[in-house]
Design a protein around this motif. Structure first.
Motif, PDB file in Angstrom:
ATOM      1  N   LEU A 136       0.895  -1.299   0.172  1.00 48.27           N
ATOM      2  CA  LEU A 136       0.040  -0.058   0.003  1.00 48.27           C
ATOM      3  C   LEU A 136       0.919   1.307   0.169  1.00 48.27           C
ATOM      4  O   LEU A 136       2.106   1.047   0.409  1.00 48.27           O
ATOM      5  N   ILE A 151      -2.060   1.116  -4.344  1.00 45.74           N
ATOM      6  CA  ILE A 151      -1.474  -0.106  -4.274  1.00 45.74           C
ATOM      7  C   ILE A 151      -0.021  -0.190  -5.407  1.00 45.74           C
ATOM      8  O   ILE A 151      -0.549   0.379  -6.620  1.00 45.74           O
ATOM      9  N   TYR A 210      -7.950  -6.612   0.758  1.00 44.26           N
ATOM     10  CA  TYR A 210      -7.743  -5.375   1.383  1.00 44.26           C
ATOM     11  C   TYR A 210      -8.789  -4.881   2.432  1.00 44.26           C
ATOM     12  O   TYR A 210     -10.110  -5.203   2.322  1.00 44.26           O
ATOM     13  N   TRP A 221      -5.373  -1.575   5.543  1.00 41.89           N
ATOM     14  CA  TRP A 221      -4.319  -2.728   5.377  1.00 41.89           C
ATOM     15  C   TRP A 221      -4.501  -3.670   4.353  1.00 41.89           C
ATOM     16  O   TRP A 221      -5.657  -3.899   3.990  1.00 41.89           O
ATOM     17  N   SER A 222      -3.603  -4.564   3.968  1.00 42.93           N
ATOM     18  CA  SER A 222      -3.829  -5.575   3.102  1.00 42.93           C
ATOM     19  C   SER A 222      -3.332  -6.746   3.695  1.00 42.93           C
ATOM     20  O   SER A 222      -2.715  -6.597   4.711  1.00 42.93           O
TER      21      SER A 222
END
Length: 677
Positions: free
Chosen positions: A60, A78, A90, A189-190
């Motif tokens: 990210l 991204i 995500y 957040w991923s």
């Protein structure tokens, strides 16, 4: 000096520059297209590129936030082209109460905890693995402090992506759905693709709030980016964001706008034009940014359809701009009839006398992977063919249709899935209608024998074997009954005793005759096994090479006229190497395990473009790691490892579906296998 510091602190707080505090940069309604509009202004939080674990499309960069009178808008970038990688998950946490009440665990669930003073009451989630992308690929979750549990409440109000070297995802959620607070704290957040994975990167304040160093470590998250609601007069005109058919009905169309609409102009049927049909009714929905159009006939199939809105206003009186772009949405429709050919499977797996239930699952609307069994097929005539017809929608631009690869699978009794790979169909607008006749597991009658067939196998030890004819033994295992993949002990022993089919005793040519019954799959895979005097178990030949195979040609052969194979030499098999040099692939390749289904041993092969660190592990359907097979450096080229159906503690696992996952050189590949005991 103390006074100076106090004054400076006040200035910083008032101007929104104090660490962890930000303000929504703009008031207004951005266009939901996955691109960063000027109304967003500067990023609320930023993160350096290249610091995320896992896949590149987990990295990210920036988080932007803005709002209008009705919606919050979130845009994050991204550091990858997420259309070409075709994978990613995500999340965005929202704290609305500025306290420690809220969730500490994740709602999917991931291996993360929230350790700061801002615990989330809401969670937005998405996945990017099947184009096209929209709200149907999102989820909206709320935390119940009383029951301490997450509950899903549908999807987001809007979602779009723009894929490029740096990709953008844009979300829209009604302010009323999160209680409409004056201030929110957020974190984007991923994460990985399996339950239990942790956070792989964040774009948030403070910069070091995420400290997971690898896939298995727990991630600590801080929901610490503060955003204050922006206010102002609404001067942004509405735009058309999408138009979607309802439950495959071609005479209804749900049009979504960027913001709530004025009821009078929104419900005027004459304000809409749809290619090839007349609009007879327009009804504003409970979500007043959506209008349901009723048409006087079914929309056409296989060519571009445009829906155009004119004279429609938002609640502030701003009229839509009639520019032929932001007031228009183009799409095409394809009608597919699926015929699930179930006869071979139901011969041994029918639920009779109870009725059999067959459903289709898939990744493109109206199909879904979850909930399971929501798209049933019908088979009232008892011929074991279950049929369903669905209308699929895809986008088109200036008369040119866009292609979408759709994956799907059948389920039986809402429990049993096909064990083969997903079926694939490309929606490209060239066919208005199509009928797909698909056999369960891609197995049709032509793939199975119509009579018993005998096969005679011969095997000679190679010159490197330290062979003791009295003590040692040879056997054959394979994919089709009466062969199997059991090794403790194998049931099919080869003999060198002079009794037919063996022609001469003690000549070190071992033989075995097998009758494969009617209904055997024609493609048979097999390998030989050897147990020497010093071995405690049987060992397979050609461990890093392909299985041997024989094709049961029921036109040419039978029990009386057997297939006689040439004499095989132990450990000399078909191999994946050329001229002694390993084949180096351009990317990481994870191959189907052999055999599959298996009992209890199977071989997993993969190939690497370069020497690299590798992790290969087995997971159950709940995402729990069952067995760590590899973790360390592996050479370039092909490799293989076997799994004996046991977990890390040495216990045999039960029958069922398992997944094997390879992580190497930035790739993350997963395949499914079935253990049958």
């Amino acid at each position: 000096m103390r006074h100076l510091f106090t004054s400076l602190a006040v200035v910083l707080l008032l101007t929104g520059l104090w660490c962890g505090i930000a303000s929504a940069e703009g008031f207004g309604s951005p266009t939901m297209d996955g691109q960063l509009d000027g109304v967003y202004g500067a990023a609320e939080a930023s993160d350096p590129t290249g610091d995320g674990n896992g896949n590149a499309n987990m990295d990210l960069i920036d988080l932007h936030v803005c709002n209008d009178n009705n919606f919050w808008y979130f845009y994050f970038s991204i550091n990858a082209n997420i259309s070409s990688t075709n994978w990613g998950k995500y999340r965005l946490y929202i704290d609305t109460t500025n306290d420690t009440a809220g969730a500490t665990s994740d709602h999917w669930p991931r291996n993360v905890v929230v350790n700061d003073t801002h615990k989330p009451e809401y969670g937005l989630a998405t996945w990017v693995d099947n184009a096209p992308y929209g709200p149907e690929d999102t989820q909206f979750w709320a935390w119940d402090q009383g029951t301490e549990a997450w509950t899903q409440y549908g999807s987001l109000d809007g979602a779009a992506l723009n894929a490029s070297t740096v990709s953008g995802i844009e979300w829209k959620i009604a302010r009323s759905r999160i209680g409409d607070p004056d201030t929110i704290w957020v974190e984007v957040w991923s994460t990985g693709g399996t339950d239990g994975d942790n956070a792989q990167d964040t774009s948030n304040d403070p910069a070091g709030d995420w400290d997971a160093v690898d896939w298995s470590s727990q991630a600590d998250l801080d929901v610490s980016t503060m955003v204050v609601v922006a206010t102002g007069g609404d001067t942004t005109p509405p735009t058309v964001e999408s138009a979607t058919i309802v439950e495959s009905e071609r005479a209804e169309l749900l049009v979504s706008f960027s913001e709530p609409l004025d009821p009078t102009t929104a419900e005027t049927a004459g304000n809409y034009d749809v290619t090839g049909v007349n609009v007879t009714g327009a009804a504003l929905q409970t979500d007043s940014s959506k209008v349901l159009l009723t048409l006087d006939a079914d929309m056409g199939l296989g060519s571009c359809i445009a829906v155009e809105a004119t004279n429609v206003e938002d609640v502030a009186g701003n009229p839509i701009v009639e520019n032929g772009t932001t007031n228009v949405y183009d799409f095409y429709l394809t009608e597919l009839t699926f015929r699930a050919q179930m006869r071979l499977y139901l011969r041994n797996n029918s639920a009779a006398p109870d009725p059999d239930t067959v459903a289709i699952e898939g990744g493109v609307a109206p199909l879904t992977w979850n909930p399971l069994c929501d798209d049933l097929l019908t088979g009232p005539d008892g011929d074991s063919v279950f049929t369903g017809t669905f209308v699929f929608q895809n986008t088109c631009t200036a008369g040119v249709t866009d292609t979408t690869t759709m994956e799907y699978k059948f389920t039986h009794q809402c429990v049993n899935w096909e064990s083969s790979s997903n079926h694939v169909y490309t929606l490209n607008g060239e066919k208005a209608q199509d009928t797909l006749n698909i056999w369960w597991n891609d197995e049709a009658p032509v793939d199975f024998t119509d009579k018993p067939i005998d096969v005679i196998f011969f095997l000679r030890p190679n010159k490197d074997m330290e062979w003791d004819r009295v003590v040692d033994s040879l056997a054959i295992n394979g994919s089709e009954s009466p062969l199997n993949w059991d090794t403790e002990p194998p049931t099919n022993l080869l003999l060198d005793d002079g009794a037919l089919p063996d022609s001469l005793a003690d000549d070190e040519v071992f033989s075995y005759r097998i009758t494969f019954p009617t209904g055997t799959r024609k493609s048979v895979y097999f390998k030989y096994l050897w147990k020497s005097e010093t071995d405690t178990t049987y060992n397979y030949e050609c461990f890093n090479q392909s299985n041997r195979d024989v094709f049961l040609n029921d036109t040419l052969y039978s029990e009386a006229n057997p297939i006689v194979l040439p004499v095989h030499v132990w450990n000399c098999c078909q191999t994946a190497v050329d001229d002694g040099a390993p084949t180096i692939p351009a990317r990481v390749e994870l191959r189907p395990n052999v055999p599959n289904p298996f009992n209890p041993t199977t071989e997993i092969a993969f190939s690497l473009p370069a020497a690299t660190s590798v992790e290969l592990a087995i997971y159950d359907v709940a995402g729990r790691m069952v067995r760590q097979l590899l973790k360390g450096e592996m050479p370039a080229g092909p490799s293989a490892v076997s799994w004996n159906g046991k977990d890390d503690s040495g216990r045999s696992v039960s029958s069922g579906v398992y997944f094997y996952r390879l992580r190497a050189a930035g790739a993350d590949e997963t395949r499914k296998m079935v253990l049958i005991r």
